[in-house]
Every structure is written in structure tokens, then in C-alpha cells.
Design a protein around this motif. Structure first.
Motif, mmCIF file in Angstrom:
data_model
loop_
_atom_site.group_PDB
_atom_site.id
_atom_site.type_symbol
_atom_site.label_atom_id
_atom_site.label_comp_id
_atom_site.label_asym_id
_atom_site.label_seq_id
_atom_site.Cartn_x
_atom_site.Cartn_y
_atom_site.Cartn_z
ATOM 1 N N LEU A 39 -20.880 -17.738 157.883
ATOM 2 C CA LEU A 39 -21.145 -16.469 157.212
ATOM 3 C C LEU A 39 -21.786 -15.474 158.177
ATOM 4 O O LEU A 39 -21.445 -14.286 158.180
ATOM 5 C CB LEU A 39 -22.054 -16.701 156.004
ATOM 6 N N ILE A 40 -22.709 -15.970 158.991
ATOM 7 C CA ILE A 40 -23.369 -15.106 159.972
ATOM 8 C C ILE A 40 -22.346 -14.514 160.945
ATOM 9 O O ILE A 40 -22.376 -13.318 161.256
ATOM 10 C CB ILE A 40 -24.453 -15.894 160.733
ATOM 11 N N ALA A 41 -21.429 -15.345 161.435
ATOM 12 C CA ALA A 41 -20.405 -14.858 162.366
ATOM 13 C C ALA A 41 -19.557 -13.765 161.729
ATOM 14 O O ALA A 41 -19.151 -12.803 162.399
ATOM 15 C CB ALA A 41 -19.525 -16.018 162.827
ATOM 16 N N ALA A 42 -19.286 -13.904 160.428
ATOM 17 C CA ALA A 42 -18.453 -12.917 159.733
ATOM 18 C C ALA A 42 -19.140 -11.558 159.618
ATOM 19 O O ALA A 42 -18.460 -10.534 159.471
ATOM 20 C CB ALA A 42 -18.097 -13.431 158.342
ATOM 21 N N LEU A 43 -20.460 -11.521 159.707
ATOM 22 C CA LEU A 43 -21.176 -10.245 159.615
ATOM 23 C C LEU A 43 -20.950 -9.367 160.832
ATOM 24 O O LEU A 43 -21.074 -8.141 160.757
ATOM 25 C CB LEU A 43 -22.676 -10.502 159.435
ATOM 26 N N GLN A 44 -20.655 -9.998 161.983
ATOM 27 C CA GLN A 44 -20.395 -9.263 163.225
ATOM 28 C C GLN A 44 -21.550 -8.322 163.586
ATOM 29 O O GLN A 44 -21.364 -7.123 163.814
ATOM 30 C CB GLN A 44 -19.082 -8.484 163.115
ATOM 31 N N VAL A 45 -22.746 -8.908 163.623
ATOM 32 C CA VAL A 45 -23.940 -8.140 163.968
ATOM 33 C C VAL A 45 -24.566 -8.704 165.237
ATOM 34 O O VAL A 45 -24.242 -9.815 165.666
ATOM 35 C CB VAL A 45 -24.970 -8.164 162.819
ATOM 36 N N GLY A 46 -25.479 -7.920 165.838
ATOM 37 C CA GLY A 46 -26.113 -8.363 167.071
ATOM 38 C C GLY A 46 -27.430 -7.662 167.317
ATOM 39 O O GLY A 46 -27.991 -7.020 166.412
ATOM 40 N N PRO A 47 -27.947 -7.762 168.535
ATOM 41 C CA PRO A 47 -29.237 -7.171 168.881
ATOM 42 C C PRO A 47 -29.303 -5.686 168.531
ATOM 43 O O PRO A 47 -28.340 -4.945 168.708
ATOM 44 C CB PRO A 47 -29.326 -7.380 170.397
ATOM 45 N N GLY A 48 -30.468 -5.274 168.014
ATOM 46 C CA GLY A 48 -30.669 -3.876 167.669
ATOM 47 C C GLY A 48 -30.243 -3.522 166.262
ATOM 48 O O GLY A 48 -30.494 -2.402 165.797
ATOM 49 N N GLN A 49 -29.585 -4.459 165.570
ATOM 50 C CA GLN A 49 -29.148 -4.204 164.203
ATOM 51 C C GLN A 49 -30.055 -4.936 163.211
ATOM 52 O O GLN A 49 -30.811 -5.835 163.581
ATOM 53 C CB GLN A 49 -27.692 -4.626 164.019
ATOM 54 N N THR A 50 -29.945 -4.528 161.948
ATOM 55 C CA THR A 50 -30.801 -5.082 160.898
ATOM 56 C C THR A 50 -29.945 -5.659 159.779
ATOM 57 O O THR A 50 -28.998 -5.013 159.319
ATOM 58 C CB THR A 50 -31.727 -3.997 160.313
#
Length: 242
Positions: A39-50
Motif C-alpha cells: 500500500l505504501i508503494a502505491a502512494l508514490q510518496v517520498g522525502p519532503g512530502q506528508t
């Protein structure tokens, strides 16, 4: 019909208890950390994001989310949790009235919790409201695919994520009505079967400490297992974009 505030209070008490830790382990949902990673991978988020973790429980998934993405995480739950990570901010709040600004997060995670929310449409609208345009929601939940037997419609069964769960298609439609675009739906029924077996085994151990409570728990788990085998209970995930 069960009173909404009674349901919320019972859920908050149950999932902040030591009994919940004993029965469910660190991950309070089928699939454990492995499904959370998907599920985390599907969010496609990274450093600097919330990212917000809604109904975050003990905070295990919020910590995993921060660790795997290096993003900042807001863990929202009715009960406070002791999370020791500078990237995770714990906020006491209701999923039906998230204490966040409009379009303020880059992703949302919600695991095995929508089924416990009394007002699911309002909760879905709140999830959509706080997401920035293009941001994703990764949601997993218990699924009910037909009428349940009476023993699975009690307050105890509601707190156990069963009594008010909905079909996968209905959850997807609910998210679409809130303004999200569903990108993916996946079944994870085997993960539910594994969790039911693990909880039943731990309840058998608990009989020596709390005979009556363990007996009622085993009866509920046996009814849930029968419903699973009859095709009435399952587990699934949905990825949706704002």
C-alpha cells in the motif's frame, strides 16, 4: 442500530488495550507489514512530502511509512499512541472530522478501519478533502459479500471489523462518490484466513487467563471463519487518486 458514539468509544478502548496487542501483534490488520508495504508503494510518496495514516492504532504502519519513504507522517486516531520518531506526529482525532486542512497531504493510508466508522460516507469525504490534487489514498478493509449470521452483527462483531463491513464494489463506489478516482482493487482473502487462525490460536492460550472472555472470542472467530468459508467475509485493498 448501534449508536455511533458507543461504537467509536468501544473501538478506541479495544484497540488501545493490551489484549489487542496480544491477539493481533504489531499489525492490527490482515496481511501485516507485507501488505502495508504494498500500500505504501502505491502512494508514490517520498522525502519532503506528508502522508496521513487514518485510524493509525498503535502507530506501527505510521512508523513503517516514515521508514520506507522518508516522508513526514501524521498519525490520526481516537486514542493517542506513543510513537517515538521525529517524522511521525500523532494527532488525536476522528476519521469523520479529520483535524487537517483541505488539500494538505500528499497521500493517505487507511487500513482495516473504514468498516468500523459509523458514517462511512463522511469518512470517505474527509479522506478526499485532505488530499492534494493527484495524491493517492491506499485503503485496505474487511469485506462482507452478503447477509451475515446474527452472531456477526453485534457490537463486539462491529469492533472486530465485521458487522458493518461492505462489499469491495460498494467501498469503491463510496470513494468514487467522494470525488476520488479508483485506480486499482485487489482481493487479499488469504490474509484474512491467516489472521483468523492466528487470533484463534492466541485465544486458546488466553483461556487460562480469562476463560469467559476467551470463550466468547473463540465463538466470534469460529463464526467469522464459517462466514469466510461460505464466501461472505473477505479482505481487499483499493488505490484511489484525488
Amino acid at each position: 442500530m448501534l449508536a455511533a458514539e458507543e461504537v467509536k468509544a468501544c473501538c478506541a478502548t479495544a484497540y488501545s488495550s493490551t489484549a489487542a496487542w496480544f491477539l493481533l501483534g504489531d499489525s492490527f490488520h490482515p496481511g501485516g507489514a507485507a501488505l502495508t508495504s504494498r500500500l505504501i508503494a502505491a502512494l508514490q510518496v517520498g522525502p519532503g512530502q506528508t502522508v496521513v495514516d487514518v485510524a493509525s492504532g498503535p502507530g506501527s504502519s505510521a512508523l513503517q511509512l516514515a521508514r520506507e519513504t522518508s516522508c513526514d507522517v501524521i498519525a490520526v486516531d481516537l486514542s493517542p499512541s506513543a510513537v517515538d520518531d521525529p517524522r511521525v506526529r500523532v494527532v488525536v482525532g476522528d476519521a469523520e472530522a479529520l483535524p487537517l486542512d483541505d488539500a494538505s497531504v500528499d497521500g493517505a493510508l487507511c487500513e482495516c478501519a473504514l468498516c468500523t466508522f459509523p458514517d462511512k460516507e463522511r469518512a470517505a469525504a474527509e479522506l478526499a478533502r485532505v488530499l492534494r490534487p493527484g495524491a493517492r489514498l491506499a485503503l485496505s478493509d474487511m469485506l462482507v459479500e452478503g447477509p451475515l449470521p446474527t452472531e456477526l452483527t453485534s457490537l463486539q462483531a462491529w469492533v472486530a471489523c465485521i458487522a458493518d463491513a461492505r462489499p469491495l464494489e460498494e467501498v469503491a463506489t463510496l470513494l468514487e462518490r467522494s470525488g476520488l478516482t479508483v485506480e486499482q482493487t485487489v482481493r487479499h482473502d488469504d490474509a484474512l484466513a491467516t489472521l483468523l487462525e492466528r487470533v484463534r490460536a492466541r485465544l486458546r492460550v488466553a483461556r487460562f487467563l480469562s476463560p469467559d472472555g476467551a470463550r466468547r472470542g473463540i465463538e466470534l472467530i469460529d463464526a467469522a471463519r464459517a462466514a469466510y468459508e461460505a464466501g461472505l467475509l473477505g479482505y481487499g485493498s483499493i488505490i484511489a487518486r484525488r
